[in-house]
Design an enzyme around this catalytic site. Structure first.
Site, short mmCIF file in Angstrom:
data_model
loop_
_atom_site.label_atom_id
_atom_site.label_comp_id
_atom_site.label_asym_id
_atom_site.label_seq_id
_atom_site.Cartn_x
_atom_site.Cartn_y
_atom_site.Cartn_z
N ASP A 91 34.05 34.94 32.41
CA ASP A 91 34.99 36.06 32.47
C ASP A 91 35.08 36.78 31.13
O ASP A 91 35.31 37.99 31.08
CB ASP A 91 36.37 35.62 32.96
N GLU A 101 43.64 40.87 25.58
CA GLU A 101 42.95 39.91 26.46
C GLU A 101 41.71 39.32 25.78
O GLU A 101 41.44 38.12 25.91
CB GLU A 101 42.56 40.63 27.75
N GLU A 111 41.52 44.94 39.17
CA GLU A 111 42.76 44.37 38.63
C GLU A 111 43.59 43.68 39.72
O GLU A 111 44.16 42.60 39.49
CB GLU A 111 43.60 45.46 37.95
N GLU A 124 33.84 40.15 43.47
CA GLU A 124 34.90 39.24 43.03
C GLU A 124 34.77 37.86 43.70
O GLU A 124 34.96 36.84 43.06
CB GLU A 124 36.28 39.85 43.30
#
Ligand code: HMH
Length: 221
Positions: free
Chosen positions: A47, A88, A140, A210
């Site tokens: 990620d 992040e 998101e 995803e």
């Protein structure tokens, strides 16, 4: 009283796919406490690579909003997203060190490379702002729904993973996703059939990526 929004309509139509992305065995295993920590570490390393590619995508979206948007506030929402991504990236670095995951030697998996390439295709000036902002919302929203579920009533998420879940599962991030959905719906309402069908196809692609992204945590490839 409002009619059903375009995104709500799509979520109903593609409910099975949406649920595969937001109730994936990996995030469900975090929620029930049975998560394999090596799977979590694989996800973390992959990620980080994704987020590095996500930053220029969001920057390209900012540029599209500046050129095409009918609402000044869109820019501020997207800029807020970029600011959050700055935080992040730092978080990934400290989290990786906490779990002894070496980010500099993590090799992107095939699925990750493909997803990053897909993001890159959306950065093209040929891609409409409406299509790109709808993709942004979908990307998101999957994390928001997935990780919020890990914190909801009855969850047994291990203490050491709660911070990760909070990162995307917190109410503020939920609000932010809701704002993105409103922007996308507002644009879609004013769009041609062609743009609407491109945006729908893009949302489906995002949801498929995803699911595959969560699948990488299994470490089979
Ligand atoms: C793969 N999708 C993926 N990674 C993320 N960090 C997000 C969505 C949300 O930012």
């Amino acid at each position: 009283n409002k009619e059903i929004s375009m995104i709500q309509k799509w979520l109903n139509q593609h409910n099975e796919l949406y649920t595969s992305a937001t109730r994936h065995p990996f995030t469900l295993s975090i929620r029930d406490g049975s998560v394999d920590l090596s799977a979590f570490k694989r996800w973390l390393g992959q990620d980080y690579i994704f987020v590095r590619a996500f930053v220029p995508f969001v920057a390209s979206l900012l540029l599209k909003a500046w050129k095409e948007s009918d609402e000044d506030s869109d820019i501020e929402v997207i800029l807020g997203g970029i600011a959050a991504l700055n935080d992040e990236v730092s978080w990934f670095k400290s989290e990786a060190s906490k779990w002894s995951v070496s980010l500099s030697t993590t090799v992107p998996q095939k699925t990750n490379l493909e997803y990053c390439r897909f993001l890159e295709s959306l950065m093209s000036p040929e891609v409409d702002y409406t299509v790109a902002v709808t993709a942004f919302w979908a990307i998101e929203a999957v994390y928001q729904e997935s990780y919020a579920h890990c914190l909801s009533d009855g969850s047994k998420t291990p203490e050491e993973l709660k911070e990760t879940c909070q990162r995307w599962g917190n109410d503020g991030f939920g609000q932010y996703c809701h704002t993105l959905q409103n922007i996308a719906n507002r644009r879609l309402e004013k769009s041609s059939e062609d743009i609407i069908s491109k945006a729908e196809a893009t949302v489906i692609r995002v949801l498929e990526y995803e699911v595959e992204f969560w699948n990488m945590s299994r470490g089979e490839t």
